[in-house]
Design a protein around this motif. Structure first.
Motif, PDB file in Angstrom:
ATOM      1  N   LEU A  11      -4.998 -11.281  -6.185  1.00  0.00           N
ATOM      2  CA  LEU A  11      -4.271 -10.055  -5.869  1.00  0.00           C
ATOM      3  C   LEU A  11      -5.226  -9.013  -5.308  1.00  0.00           C
ATOM      4  N   ASP A  12      -4.730  -8.252  -4.331  1.00  0.00           N
ATOM      5  CA  ASP A  12      -5.542  -7.215  -3.698  1.00  0.00           C
ATOM      6  C   ASP A  12      -4.608  -6.150  -3.151  1.00  0.00           C
ATOM      7  N   THR A  13      -5.115  -4.943  -2.976  1.00  0.00           N
ATOM      8  CA  THR A  13      -4.304  -3.910  -2.331  1.00  0.00           C
ATOM      9  C   THR A  13      -4.172  -4.234  -0.852  1.00  0.00           C
ATOM     10  N   HIS A  14      -3.081  -3.807  -0.269  1.00  0.00           N
ATOM     11  CA  HIS A  14      -2.859  -4.025   1.157  1.00  0.00           C
ATOM     12  C   HIS A  14      -3.827  -3.142   1.935  1.00  0.00           C
ATOM     13  N   PRO A  15      -4.429  -3.657   3.022  1.00  0.00           N
ATOM     14  CA  PRO A  15      -5.455  -2.870   3.728  1.00  0.00           C
ATOM     15  C   PRO A  15      -4.951  -1.604   4.403  1.00  0.00           C
ATOM     16  N   THR A  16      -3.661  -1.534   4.763  1.00  0.00           N
ATOM     17  CA  THR A  16      -3.164  -0.340   5.456  1.00  0.00           C
ATOM     18  C   THR A  16      -2.041   0.392   4.720  1.00  0.00           C
ATOM     19  N   HIS A  17      -1.534  -0.185   3.647  1.00  0.00           N
ATOM     20  CA  HIS A  17      -0.456   0.446   2.872  1.00  0.00           C
ATOM     21  C   HIS A  17      -0.870   0.501   1.404  1.00  0.00           C
ATOM     22  N   PRO A  18      -1.339   1.651   0.931  1.00  0.00           N
ATOM     23  CA  PRO A  18      -1.872   1.750  -0.429  1.00  0.00           C
ATOM     24  C   PRO A  18      -0.843   1.491  -1.532  1.00  0.00           C
ATOM     25  N   SER A  19       0.440   1.543  -1.225  1.00  0.00           N
ATOM     26  CA  SER A  19       1.444   1.293  -2.258  1.00  0.00           C
ATOM     27  C   SER A  19       1.904  -0.164  -2.261  1.00  0.00           C
TER      28      SER A  19
END
Length: 61
Positions: A11-19
């Motif tokens: 799992l990782d945060t999306h590179p362009t959408h922080p939510s």
């Protein structure tokens, strides 16, 4: 005893959408994890990657 499956989820945060969160699936039986995540609302982005996004407000710029 239930045998382990060869499916890995990173799992990782999306590179362009922080939510949004990305799930990167690997392993011989990654399809098992793919189906489980899809069943609870994750969406396919590209091969081996699913995204879960919360869209209830404007994202900050």
């Amino acid at each position: 005893m239930t045998p382990a499956i060869d499916a890995h989820v990173r799992l990782d945060t999306h590179p362009t959408h922080p939510s949004a969160v990305q799930a990167h699936l690997t392993g011989i039986q990654a399809r098992v994890a793919y189906m489980a995540l899809e069943a609870v609302g994750w969406s396919a982005a590209v091969t081996g990657v699913l995204v879960l996004a919360r869209i209830d407000h404007e994202e900050s710029q």
